[in-house]
Design a protein around this motif. Structure first.
Motif, mmCIF file in Angstrom:
data_model
loop_
_atom_site.group_PDB
_atom_site.id
_atom_site.type_symbol
_atom_site.label_atom_id
_atom_site.label_comp_id
_atom_site.label_asym_id
_atom_site.label_seq_id
_atom_site.Cartn_x
_atom_site.Cartn_y
_atom_site.Cartn_z
ATOM 1 N N TYR A 176 0.834 -1.206 0.000
ATOM 2 C CA TYR A 176 0.000 0.000 0.000
ATOM 3 C C TYR A 176 0.870 1.258 0.000
ATOM 4 C CZ TYR A 176 -2.938 3.755 1.786
ATOM 5 O OH TYR A 176 -3.576 4.962 1.957
ATOM 6 N N ALA A 177 1.918 1.261 0.834
ATOM 7 C CA ALA A 177 2.802 2.433 0.904
ATOM 8 C C ALA A 177 3.489 2.673 -0.436
ATOM 9 C CB ALA A 177 3.833 2.243 2.018
ATOM 10 N N TYR A 178 3.889 1.603 -1.112
ATOM 11 C CA TYR A 178 4.508 1.760 -2.425
ATOM 12 C C TYR A 178 3.498 2.267 -3.463
ATOM 13 C CZ TYR A 178 9.257 0.031 -1.677
ATOM 14 O OH TYR A 178 10.570 -0.087 -1.295
ATOM 15 N N ALA A 187 5.171 -2.332 -5.371
ATOM 16 C CA ALA A 187 3.863 -2.618 -4.766
ATOM 17 C C ALA A 187 3.384 -3.998 -5.184
ATOM 18 C CB ALA A 187 2.847 -1.555 -5.179
ATOM 19 N N LEU A 188 3.493 -4.291 -6.476
ATOM 20 C CA LEU A 188 3.074 -5.603 -6.981
ATOM 21 C C LEU A 188 3.881 -6.722 -6.332
ATOM 22 C CD1 LEU A 188 1.393 -7.304 -8.918
ATOM 23 C CD2 LEU A 188 3.137 -6.891 -10.680
ATOM 24 N N ALA A 189 5.192 -6.520 -6.218
ATOM 25 C CA ALA A 189 6.045 -7.539 -5.596
ATOM 26 C C ALA A 189 5.627 -7.783 -4.146
ATOM 27 C CB ALA A 189 7.508 -7.097 -5.665
ATOM 28 N N SER A 190 5.237 -6.732 -3.444
ATOM 29 C CA SER A 190 4.811 -6.867 -2.039
ATOM 30 C C SER A 190 3.513 -7.647 -1.928
ATOM 31 C CB SER A 190 4.654 -5.482 -1.398
ATOM 32 O OG SER A 190 5.895 -4.809 -1.328
ATOM 33 N N ASN A 207 -5.934 -5.986 -4.351
ATOM 34 C CA ASN A 207 -4.799 -5.053 -4.386
ATOM 35 C C ASN A 207 -3.888 -5.364 -5.576
ATOM 36 O OD1 ASN A 207 -5.618 -3.715 -2.056
ATOM 37 N ND2 ASN A 207 -4.446 -5.061 -0.714
ATOM 38 N N LYS A 208 -3.611 -6.653 -5.754
ATOM 39 C CA LYS A 208 -2.769 -7.068 -6.875
ATOM 40 C C LYS A 208 -3.421 -6.690 -8.207
ATOM 41 C CE LYS A 208 -0.711 -11.148 -9.081
ATOM 42 N NZ LYS A 208 -0.478 -12.605 -9.008
ATOM 43 N N VAL A 214 -2.999 -0.717 -13.372
ATOM 44 C CA VAL A 214 -2.179 0.485 -13.546
ATOM 45 C C VAL A 214 -0.981 0.192 -14.452
ATOM 46 C CG1 VAL A 214 -0.705 2.162 -12.374
ATOM 47 C CG2 VAL A 214 -2.872 1.480 -11.342
ATOM 48 N N LEU A 215 -0.438 -1.013 -14.328
ATOM 49 C CA LEU A 215 0.713 -1.403 -15.137
ATOM 50 C C LEU A 215 0.316 -1.854 -16.543
ATOM 51 C CD1 LEU A 215 2.743 -3.398 -12.438
ATOM 52 C CD2 LEU A 215 3.302 -1.144 -13.396
ATOM 53 N N GLY A 216 -0.990 -1.803 -16.831
ATOM 54 C CA GLY A 216 -1.462 -2.160 -18.155
ATOM 55 C C GLY A 216 -1.556 -3.650 -18.420
#
Length: 252
Positions: A176-178, A187-190, A207-208, A214-216
């Motif tokens: 979330y912070a990322y 963020a995705l990795a987290s 969340n994922k 966003v990353l398309g």
């Protein structure tokens, strides 16, 4: 009456007074312990208002007892009486400065009131007293996120992960912070790491999916959303099975 008799009578008089005082103190202690035990039983059963009342009675008997104020504060916290809880934790701390649990709970209550500055200070003090407690680091990270200091929050979550790599909520909050930092790759990795630890957390699938969009990466996002929906459906069925099936009487 000779002097020896006077000394003996005086001695027994003093002894009787000491015994009476000791009895009063002992009975008070016993009553305090009884009230404390009853309060704990009430707290454990979810009867928080009753627990507060019992802790108040115990405090009246015992006077300055930091633990009783701390326990009372915990019951007030459960009653969502955060301001009163903070007052109780503050007294506990005043009576015992090196009380990490009281500092921590004061931080929790301050966080719930959106007083992130006070929460950060309280959690810092708790960490200072018990540096290895991951919960203290975690909630300080949340409070730092609450006041927009996401870089510092991430450093706290990283610290937790070093101590306990399997702490799912630390990975989720890091994600979330990322997101707030617009670092979507991290963020995705987290979130993916959180899902490795607990693949049944539907919220992290959402969340994922949000980050993937966003990353398309729409197709992968749709898969993640489908997984979240399956989990929500499954959880709903589990909850439904737990609801008692009591027949409803038909009133003519």
């Amino acid at each position: 009456m000779n002097s020896d008799n006077r000394i003996i009578r005086k001695y027994f008089g003093l002894l009787t007074a000491v015994i009476l005082i000791a009895g009063v103190l002992l009975s008070g202690c016993t009553e305090t312990d009884r009230l404390k035990d009853e309060a704990k039983a009430a707290f454990d059963s979810g009867r928080y208002a009753e627990a507060v009342s019992l802790y108040n009675q115990a405090i009246q008997l015992s006077g300055s007892n930091s633990e009783l104020y701390y326990l009372k504060g915990k019951a007030l916290f459960e009653l969502v009486m955060y301001k009163d809880a903070i007052d109780a934790f503050t007294i506990a701390i005043r009576l015992k400065q090196d009380y990490p649990e009281a500092w921590y709970m004061k931080g929790r209550a301050s966080y719930m009131m959106a007083d992130y500055d006070e929460a950060v200070r309280s959690f810092y003090k708790a960490i200072e007293l018990d540096e290895g407690n991951t919960e203290y680091w975690y909630y300080r990270g949340l409070a730092l996120s609450g006041r927009g200091q996401y870089d510092l929050a991430i450093s706290h979550f990283d610290k937790i992960i070093q101590m306990d790599p399997g702490m799912e909520k630390a990975w989720s909050s890091r994600g979330y912070a990322y997101v707030m930092e617009k670092n979507y790759t991290e963020a995705l990795a987290s979130f993916e790491q959180a899902l490795k630890i607990n693949p049944d957390n539907a919220e992290n699938w959402i969340n994922k999916a949000s980050v993937l969009r966003v990353l398309g990466r729409a197709d992968e996002a749709d898969i993640a959303i489908s997984q979240a929906n399956l989990l929500y459906k499954k959880q709903g069925e589990v909850i439904a099975r737990k609801i008692p099936k009591t027949p409803i009487a038909v009133i003519p």
